[in-house]
Design a protein around this motif. Structure first.
Motif, PDB file in Angstrom:
ATOM      1  N   ALA A  19       8.344   3.949   4.462  1.00  0.00           N
ATOM      2  CA  ALA A  19       7.467   2.968   3.835  1.00  0.00           C
ATOM      3  C   ALA A  19       6.905   2.000   4.865  1.00  0.00           C
ATOM      4  O   ALA A  19       5.703   1.704   4.863  1.00  0.00           O
ATOM      5  CB  ALA A  19       8.233   2.207   2.754  1.00  0.00           C
ATOM      6  N   VAL A  23       2.891   1.600   5.655  1.00  0.00           N
ATOM      7  CA  VAL A  23       2.198   0.328   5.445  1.00  0.00           C
ATOM      8  C   VAL A  23       1.543  -0.134   6.747  1.00  0.00           C
ATOM      9  O   VAL A  23       0.388  -0.584   6.753  1.00  0.00           O
ATOM     10  CB  VAL A  23       3.169  -0.738   4.907  1.00  0.00           C
ATOM     11  N   ARG A  24       2.245   0.004   7.860  1.00  0.00           N
ATOM     12  CA  ARG A  24       1.685  -0.411   9.154  1.00  0.00           C
ATOM     13  C   ARG A  24       0.443   0.391   9.503  1.00  0.00           C
ATOM     14  O   ARG A  24      -0.491  -0.123  10.137  1.00  0.00           O
ATOM     15  CB  ARG A  24       2.741  -0.249  10.245  1.00  0.00           C
ATOM     16  N   ALA A  28      -0.260   2.896   2.964  1.00  0.00           N
ATOM     17  CA  ALA A  28       0.506   2.509   1.776  1.00  0.00           C
ATOM     18  C   ALA A  28       0.502   0.999   1.661  1.00  0.00           C
ATOM     19  O   ALA A  28       0.172   0.274   2.612  1.00  0.00           O
ATOM     20  CB  ALA A  28       1.940   3.039   1.867  1.00  0.00           C
ATOM     21  N   LEU A  29       0.896   0.515   0.468  1.00  0.00           N
ATOM     22  CA  LEU A  29       0.977  -0.911   0.190  1.00  0.00           C
ATOM     23  C   LEU A  29       2.325  -1.216  -0.454  1.00  0.00           C
ATOM     24  O   LEU A  29       2.868  -0.386  -1.186  1.00  0.00           O
ATOM     25  CB  LEU A  29      -0.145  -1.337  -0.770  1.00  0.00           C
ATOM     26  N   TRP A  30       2.850  -2.441  -0.211  1.00  0.00           N
ATOM     27  CA  TRP A  30       4.104  -2.834  -0.841  1.00  0.00           C
ATOM     28  C   TRP A  30       3.866  -3.126  -2.317  1.00  0.00           C
ATOM     29  O   TRP A  30       2.931  -3.831  -2.674  1.00  0.00           O
ATOM     30  CB  TRP A  30       4.707  -4.058  -0.164  1.00  0.00           C
ATOM     31  N   ALA A  37       7.039   0.986  -1.276  1.00  0.00           N
ATOM     32  CA  ALA A  37       5.601   1.089  -1.058  1.00  0.00           C
ATOM     33  C   ALA A  37       5.026   2.230  -1.896  1.00  0.00           C
ATOM     34  O   ALA A  37       5.740   3.160  -2.271  1.00  0.00           O
ATOM     35  CB  ALA A  37       5.298   1.318   0.415  1.00  0.00           C
ATOM     36  N   SER A  39       1.595   4.952  -2.026  1.00  0.00           N
ATOM     37  CA  SER A  39       0.548   5.499  -1.164  1.00  0.00           C
ATOM     38  C   SER A  39      -0.648   6.045  -1.931  1.00  0.00           C
ATOM     39  O   SER A  39      -1.712   6.274  -1.347  1.00  0.00           O
ATOM     40  CB  SER A  39       1.130   6.609  -0.279  1.00  0.00           C
ATOM     41  N   VAL A  70       0.080  -5.470  -5.796  1.00  0.00           N
ATOM     42  CA  VAL A  70       0.636  -5.877  -4.509  1.00  0.00           C
ATOM     43  C   VAL A  70       1.244  -7.276  -4.565  1.00  0.00           C
ATOM     44  O   VAL A  70       2.211  -7.575  -3.848  1.00  0.00           O
ATOM     45  CB  VAL A  70      -0.459  -5.809  -3.433  1.00  0.00           C
ATOM     46  N   LYS A 346      13.989  -3.197   4.270  1.00  0.00           N
ATOM     47  CA  LYS A 346      12.847  -2.863   5.121  1.00  0.00           C
ATOM     48  C   LYS A 346      13.321  -2.800   6.566  1.00  0.00           C
ATOM     49  O   LYS A 346      14.103  -3.628   7.006  1.00  0.00           O
ATOM     50  CB  LYS A 346      11.751  -3.935   4.980  1.00  0.00           C
TER      51      LYS A 346
END
Length: 347
Positions: A19, A23-24, A28-30, A37, A39, A70, A346
């Motif tokens: 995840a 995201v980086r 994807a988003l939290w 996350a 996607s 989000v 995380k």
């Protein structure tokens, strides 16, 4: 349908290092500011549903809808993080534990044991809302829950208390006694005084989805898309609370499993529970020992459905800071801790 005409359904969940990397990389988003996350997303406009889209391909005019998924979820008056809410029914006729806690001493003893097992929230109810349950007066309800609330405030002051009621008289007296949350199965529709009363306080509030009443709800279990309709109808109750002067940060939502839903509709709602992220509120899951667990497992005895309850309740864990309302606190606490050890941190 206003702002709930458009919904976004998160999909393609990712956990842990995968995840973080996704995201980086912008893939994807939290979800709800939590540690899971997503996607992909399906875009739902009215009855039209898109194919799954990568989050990076969502059109510009859908970005505000995507933003709902989000945004971090507020605490709504309860301890932060995923929580187990212990059920204390001070009733003689609840479907699972009626009569077990219907004295002050028994209820306080049970609440203390739940706190020792890791529970930081207790939900006290004095009126059964099972299908076909007998209606009692608000005064009778307070006679059941009032002594329990006062006893728990003395014995386990570190635990947040919630009262499961649809009556403003009970709400007002419970708040005076130090209750932190009002949990209303009618989403503040039963008692006309409830909305203005709660607007004058700063407690947390649980709005549960139900159609009809506990006595009539089974005839209203008609949906074209149960997951979307539950979210939209809960959204209307969120708007009604806001219009009455109740801040959204105080609100939690409960999809109302088993209330005006068939067995198949309950399963579909559970399968697509991530749609609840559209509402921007903390989510309460109240599946404990319900008939839907028996339908899925073949277990006829409510008290024997705890393992099924735990498996189903963990479906809520990606939803920010879920509140898992259960009878078996030690088992749910263990299941929650295992999930967190596997997925929550995380990197």
């Amino acid at each position: 349908m206003g702002r709930w005409h458009r919904l976004a359904e998160p999909m393609g969940l990712l956990y842990g290092d995968a995840a973080v990397a996704a995201v980086r990389q912008g893939m994807a988003l939290w979800l709800m500011g939590g540690a899971v996350a997503f996607s992909f997303v399906r875009l739902i406009e009215g009855a039209q549903v898109s194919a799954p889209l990568p989050v990076g391909d969502v059109p510009a005019d859908w970005q505000s809808v995507l933003g709902r998924l989000v945004a971090p979820v507020p605490d709504a008056g309860l301890p932060a993080g995923a929580q187990v809410m212990g059920i204390l029914n001070a009733t003689p006729d609840s479907f699972s534990d009626g009569g077990q806690h219907d004295t002050r001493e028994a209820a306080v003893r049970a609440g203390r044991a739940m706190a020792e097992a890791g529970c930081r929230v207790l939900d006290i109810g004095g009126e059964s809302t099972r299908p076909g349950s007998v209606v009692i007066t608000p005064a009778q309800e307070w006679e059941r829950v009032g002594p329990v609330i006062k006893g728990l405030r003395q014995e386990v002051p570190q635990v947040a208390l919630s009262v499961d009621t649809r009556n403003s008289l009970v709400m007002e007296r419970a708040l005076e006694a130090g209750v932190a949350v009002i949990n209303d199965v009618t989403a503040l529709q039963h008692d006309a005084r409830a909305l203005p009363l709660l607007a004058e306080h700063d407690c947390g509030i649980v709005l549960m989805h139900m159609r009809g009443t506990p006595q009539t709800m089974e005839q209203y279990a008609v949906y074209s898309d149960v997951a979307c309709e539950v979210v939209r109808e809960l959204g209307a109750r969120v708007e009604a609370a806001e219009a009455a002067g109740i801040a959204r940060k105080r609100l939690m939502v409960d999809p109302g499993f088993g209330f005006a839903k068939t067995a198949a509709q309950n399963v579909e709602l559970l399968r697509r529970c991530l749609l609840l992220a559209n509402l921007g509120c903390r989510v309460v899951f109240a599946l404990s020992r319900k008939r839907m667990i028996g339908d899925m497992t073949g277990e006829a005895t409510p008290a024997a459905r705890d393992a099924g309850t735990q498996a189903a309740s963990l479906q809520a864990m990606p939803l920010g800071q879920p509140v898992l309302r259960v009878h078996d606190v030690p088992g749910m606490v263990q299941a929650l801790r295992v999930w967190q050890a596997l997925y929550a941190a995380k990197a």
